[in-house]
Design an enzyme around this catalytic site. Structure first.
Site, PDB file in Angstrom:
ATOM      1  N   ALA A  11      -1.825   9.818   4.379  1.00 56.81           N
ATOM      2  CA  ALA A  11      -0.934   9.369   3.299  1.00 56.81           C
ATOM      3  C   ALA A  11      -0.176  10.552   2.720  1.00 56.81           C
ATOM      4  CB  ALA A  11      -1.737   8.645   2.221  1.00 56.81           C
ATOM      5  N   GLY A  12       0.352  11.395   3.623  1.00 59.84           N
ATOM      6  CA  GLY A  12       1.229  12.484   3.182  1.00 59.84           C
ATOM      7  C   GLY A  12       2.655  11.964   3.105  1.00 59.84           C
ATOM      8  N   VAL A  79     -10.598  10.332   9.491  1.00 58.01           N
ATOM      9  CA  VAL A  79     -10.334   9.986  10.890  1.00 58.01           C
ATOM     10  C   VAL A  79     -10.892  11.119  11.754  1.00 58.01           C
ATOM     11  CG1 VAL A  79      -8.489   9.729  12.602  1.00 58.01           C
ATOM     12  CG2 VAL A  79      -8.236   8.725  10.326  1.00 58.01           C
ATOM     13  N   GLU A 167       6.425  31.676  -2.344  1.00 58.00           N
ATOM     14  CA  GLU A 167       6.430  30.761  -3.495  1.00 58.00           C
ATOM     15  C   GLU A 167       5.197  31.013  -4.371  1.00 58.00           C
ATOM     16  OE1 GLU A 167       7.204  26.710  -2.012  1.00 58.00           O
ATOM     17  OE2 GLU A 167       9.310  27.110  -2.433  1.00 58.00           O
ATOM     18  N   ALA A 316       8.556  19.047   4.209  1.00 60.88           N
ATOM     19  CA  ALA A 316       8.388  17.735   3.578  1.00 60.88           C
ATOM     20  C   ALA A 316       9.647  16.882   3.774  1.00 60.88           C
ATOM     21  CB  ALA A 316       8.102  17.919   2.087  1.00 60.88           C
TER      22      ALA A 316
END
Ligand code: NAD
Length: 404
Positions: A11-12, A79, A167, A316
């Protein structure tokens, strides 16, 4: 008529975007979403948690918030293996799951490249917990300094000056005063250093922007050294070689953070799927070349960029587009239609250097830096929250302090 079974692993960014598209557009489907966590996390913001700029809950939201009951069943479990031929997925503590279509979007893990001592003595930043652990470790060192006065407790060494390392360095540089207060020292006593094996930094940006980043970080007392290839990590020491002079240099630090790159999830290797660093070279429609009902997305996928002749990077923004394309291709396939090829037109790439500073390049090549670039970064973050979590999550977790 039996419903079409679609499994989504992870669920990324890619998995949730695919879920949203399938939930709103696919007919007669039964979706099973599996993730080891009950929450989605914004993996682009781990550095902010590691630096202590935000709490973990600012970069997470409940998966249940985006699951449509009646269409999707969410299973919180790990998983372990995919059997493409048998069309089953092995899940810890559950019966194997069967599928008609499968979306594999299991994300990344930190990669040490087998460097001695890296797993033992350096801290990875590959999920919310490990990012929180980085911050807790550093704070414990600072607190200990009050009594022990061990100089290395005030030193942070970030191994690898890619996006993540830079970052993180930017976010930590911004928090120096806060760290100093905890240790009872002045901000100048906090030593933040990032080293990289490459001769130049951030190759995806023009060199003047990369130079700007280094100068801005230096102004805030954070050092970046290039051409320092890490050979070994010992307890509290990073051993690197100056790639030009071949001299061996030791960097002592109470906190060593590992950001030398990532690999895809180990489920890929455990499933015997052919890949490089657990990234499977997928077809232009994002399918596994050996099984056209299996789509592989995000950090576990490598898809060729015809223009550059190299695979697209794992970002992303790209994962979100992949999620959309895969979901639309499953719907097309269910309707007996031809799917579409994955294409990505970059709207911009931004590397933050703290909350109010950044460097970036827009899709049309325009260079941006400083406040403007940092505001752009927040707009990109808010857009991705909106795309996966909807308006509710964007309003709750988004960044709206664009101009201070
Ligand atoms: P990366 O691969 O981009 O950078 C790793 C850096 O570590 C490289 O500069 C490399 O030269 C250096 N390195 C590797 N081995 C080394 C060694 N032994 N000694 C010294 N230096 C060494 O990895 P990342 O920064 O973790 O990023 C992973 C992916 O996520 C990338 O695709 C990146 O583009 C993406 N990402 C994007 C953003 C963004 O868009 N803002 C933010 C974070 C990550």
């Amino acid at each position: 008529m039996a419903k079409t079974k679609i499994g989504i692993l992870g669920a990324g960014y890619a998995g949730l975007l695919a879920l949203k598209v399938l939930q709103s557009k696919a007919k007669d489907v039964e979706i099973t979403l599996i993730d080891r966590n009950s929450y989605h996390n914004e993996a682009t913001d781990y550095h902010e948690v590691a630096a202590g700029s935000v709490n973990a809950d600012k970069i997470t939201y409940q998966i249940a918030d985006v699951v449509k009951p009646g269409i999707t069943n969410f299973i919180q479990a790990t998983v372990t293996k995919i059997d493409k031929e048998a069309k089953t997925v092995e899940i810890e503590g559950h019966e194997p799951m069967t599928f008609d279509y499968l979306i594999v979007a299991l994300g990344f893990r930190s990669e040490t490249f087998g460097i001695k001592g890296a797993t033992e003595f350096a801290l990875p930043m590959d999920d919310v917990e490990s990012s929180e652990a980085v911050y807790k470790h550093f704070i414990a060192k600072l607190e200990d300094y009050r009594t022990s006065k061990k100089p290395d407790n005030l030193k942070v060494l970030i191994a690898g000056a890619g996006f993540t390392g830079m970052e993180l360095l930017g976010a930590m540089a911004e928090n120096k005063a806060k760290y100093a207060k905890i240790a009872g020292v002045t901000p100048d006593d906090i030593e933040l250093t990032c080293i990289d094996a490459a001769p130049s930094l951030l190759p995806m940006f023009p060199s003047d922007l990369a130079d700007y980043a280094v100068k801005r970080l230096a102004k805030r007392g954070a050092k970046v050294y290039t051409s320092r290839g890490i050979n070994e990590v010992k307890d509290g020491v990073v051993v690197a070689q100056n790639m030009e002079t071949k001299e061996i240099i030791e960097f002592p630090a109470g906190t060593i953070i590992w950001t030398t790159g990532v690999s895809g999830s180990d489920v890929i290797a455990n499933s015997g799927i052919e890949a490089r660093r657990n990234r499977v070279m997928v077809t232009s429609q994002l399918k596994d070349p050996e099984n056209d009902k299996v789509y592989i997305l995000g950090d576990v996928a490598a898809v060729m960029d015809a223009e550059s002749g190299r695979p697209y990077p794992t970002t992303a923004q790209i994962a979100l587009v992949m999620g959309h394309v895969a979901a639309m291709n499953i719907i097309a396939d269910m309707n007996g239609q031809e799917g579409e090829d994955f294409k990505y037109v970059s709207q911009g790439t931004v590397c933050s250097l703290g909350n109010t500073d950044a460097i970036g390049v827009l899709g049309n090549g325009t260079k941006v830096k400083g406040y403007v670039a940092s505001a752009l970064k927040k707009i990109i973050m808010n857009k991705s929250l909106w795309e996966t979590g909807g308006v509710k999550e964007m309003l709750a977790k988004g960044r709206f302090d664009l101009y201070h």
